[in-house]
Enzyme design. Structure first.
Site, PDB file in Angstrom:
ATOM      1  N   LYS A  13       0.850  -1.188   0.000  1.00 52.17           N
ATOM      2  CA  LYS A  13       0.000   0.000   0.000  1.00 52.17           C
ATOM      3  C   LYS A  13       0.882   1.233   0.000  1.00 52.17           C
ATOM      4  CE  LYS A  13       0.802   1.503   4.404  1.00 52.17           C
ATOM      5  NZ  LYS A  13       1.449   2.801   4.748  1.00 52.17           N
ATOM      6  N   PRO A  96       9.612  -4.283   0.529  1.00 47.23           N
ATOM      7  CA  PRO A  96      10.706  -4.022   1.470  1.00 47.23           C
ATOM      8  C   PRO A  96      10.193  -3.728   2.875  1.00 47.23           C
ATOM      9  CG  PRO A  96      10.395  -2.154  -0.004  1.00 47.23           C
ATOM     10  CD  PRO A  96       9.548  -3.261  -0.544  1.00 47.23           C
ATOM     11  N   GLY A  98      10.072  -2.058   6.516  1.00 42.75           N
ATOM     12  CA  GLY A  98      10.407  -0.759   7.064  1.00 42.75           C
ATOM     13  C   GLY A  98      10.359   0.373   6.064  1.00 42.75           C
ATOM     14  N   GLY A 102       3.621  -1.185   4.151  1.00 43.18           N
ATOM     15  CA  GLY A 102       2.672  -2.090   4.803  1.00 43.18           C
ATOM     16  C   GLY A 102       2.929  -3.558   4.601  1.00 43.18           C
ATOM     17  N   SER A 106       0.397  -6.423   5.763  1.00 42.80           N
ATOM     18  CA  SER A 106      -0.308  -7.129   4.695  1.00 42.80           C
ATOM     19  C   SER A 106      -0.112  -8.638   4.810  1.00 42.80           C
ATOM     20  CB  SER A 106       0.172  -6.626   3.332  1.00 42.80           C
ATOM     21  OG  SER A 106      -0.595  -7.164   2.288  1.00 42.80           O
ATOM     22  N   ASP A 138      -2.176  -0.921  10.741  1.00 46.33           N
ATOM     23  CA  ASP A 138      -2.344  -1.059   9.294  1.00 46.33           C
ATOM     24  C   ASP A 138      -2.940  -2.397   8.880  1.00 46.33           C
ATOM     25  OD1 ASP A 138      -1.373   1.460   8.854  1.00 46.33           O
ATOM     26  OD2 ASP A 138       0.551   0.834   8.021  1.00 46.33           O
TER      27      ASP A 138
END
Length: 288
Positions: A13, A96, A98, A102, A106, A138
């Site tokens: 995201k 990736p 960090g 998200g 996810s 998230d």
């Protein structure tokens, strides 16, 4: 219902904007944002076992299993559903860590939705959403499986349809600390936008976490400047979430690909199309 997949996808995201409205008594912050899902995915596989053991058999090797959100999500669902089944979990990691995209959230959401289906655990949509929120703010957006206008800590969601634009996303190969950003003196606050209809993406692209993120690494500024020079850019180059990834929006994939070729190789860059729903939507909403 459709046949369950062999590979479960966990989308990335970006935040089209991020306004921090106020600090809450519980230490979290009220915010407003638009979560835009992208067709850029981690891939997860689940082998169901009868021994009740949850193990990660491949992928995420640099993350301790005890802190891996995938494992934590599976154990949380197992406890909540009183399932006696287990799972061997594999992941191909592309998003990736960090980077404000998200990925971990996810992956956790896809794990909850997939194992709820594969274990026949029977939790409904709202129960999954509540479990997800305990793992991270998230996670609910990915369980809800739709791009959305978000409020609260990010769990109050109103699905929206966004243009099918292509994004160039740049990860500077450095992580930013979300905890440090939210406690930094450079964190700014914005008054609440009254409603979705009051929002204009092209005039409200501000990310209130940007100044605090720049205090951690100036590489974000360099990446934003590089993206700003790209031709045919829609609006402004922006940072996603608390960083450190930044992105630019284009109306066509070809424009985004031209810009991608100009990005420094020291950064991880990729293009992805906007999607309004996640591939797990059919299982995420099965028992709403």
């Amino acid at each position: 219902m459709s046949k369950t997949p062999n590979i479960w996808l966990a989308p990335a995201k970006i935040n089209l904007f991020l306004h921090i409205n106020s600090k809450r008594e519980d230490g979290y912050h009220n915010l407003q944002t638009i979560f835009q899902l992208l067709d850029y995915y981690d891939e997860l596989k689940f082998e169901i076992t009868n021994n009740g053991i949850i193990s990660r058999v491949s992928g995420n090797d640099d993350v301790d299993p005890d802190t891996d959100l995938i494992i934590r999500a599976a154990k949380l669902l197992q406890q909540a559903s009183h399932s006696i089944l287990g799972a061997n979990i594999s992941i191909v990691k592309r998003i990736p860590a960090g980077g404000g995209l998200g990925g971990g959230s996810s992956d956790a959401a896809t794990t909850l939705v997939a194992l709820n289906q594969l274990w026949n655990a029977g939790l409904n949509h709202q129960e999954l959403m509540r479990l997800g929120l305990t793992l991270g703010a998230d996670v609910p957006i990915f369980i809800n499986a739709k791009s959305a206008w978000a409020e609260g800590v990010g769990e109050i969601l109103s699905p929206i349809n966004t243009p099918k634009h292509t994004f160039l996303v740049v990860f500077i190969n450095q992580q930013t600390s979300t905890q440090e950003i939210f406690s930094h003196k450079a964190l700014t606050m914005s008054p609440m936008i009254g409603k979705i209809s009051d929002f204009s993406e092209l005039t409200n692209t501000r990310n209130d976490c940007l100044k605090a993120a720049l205090a951690q690494t100036d590489e974000i500024r360099l990446a934003l400047e590089q993206l700003t020079e790209c031709p045919n850019l829609i609006g402004k180059a922006r940072m996603s979430g608390t960083g450190s990834s930044v992105f630019a929006e284009f109306s066509t994939e070809s424009d985004a690909m031209v810009a991608l070729e100009k990005m420094p190789k020291k950064w991880m860059s990729f293009t992805a199309k906007a999607i309004n729903s996640s591939p797990i939507l059919k299982w995420a909403v099965a028992k709403r």
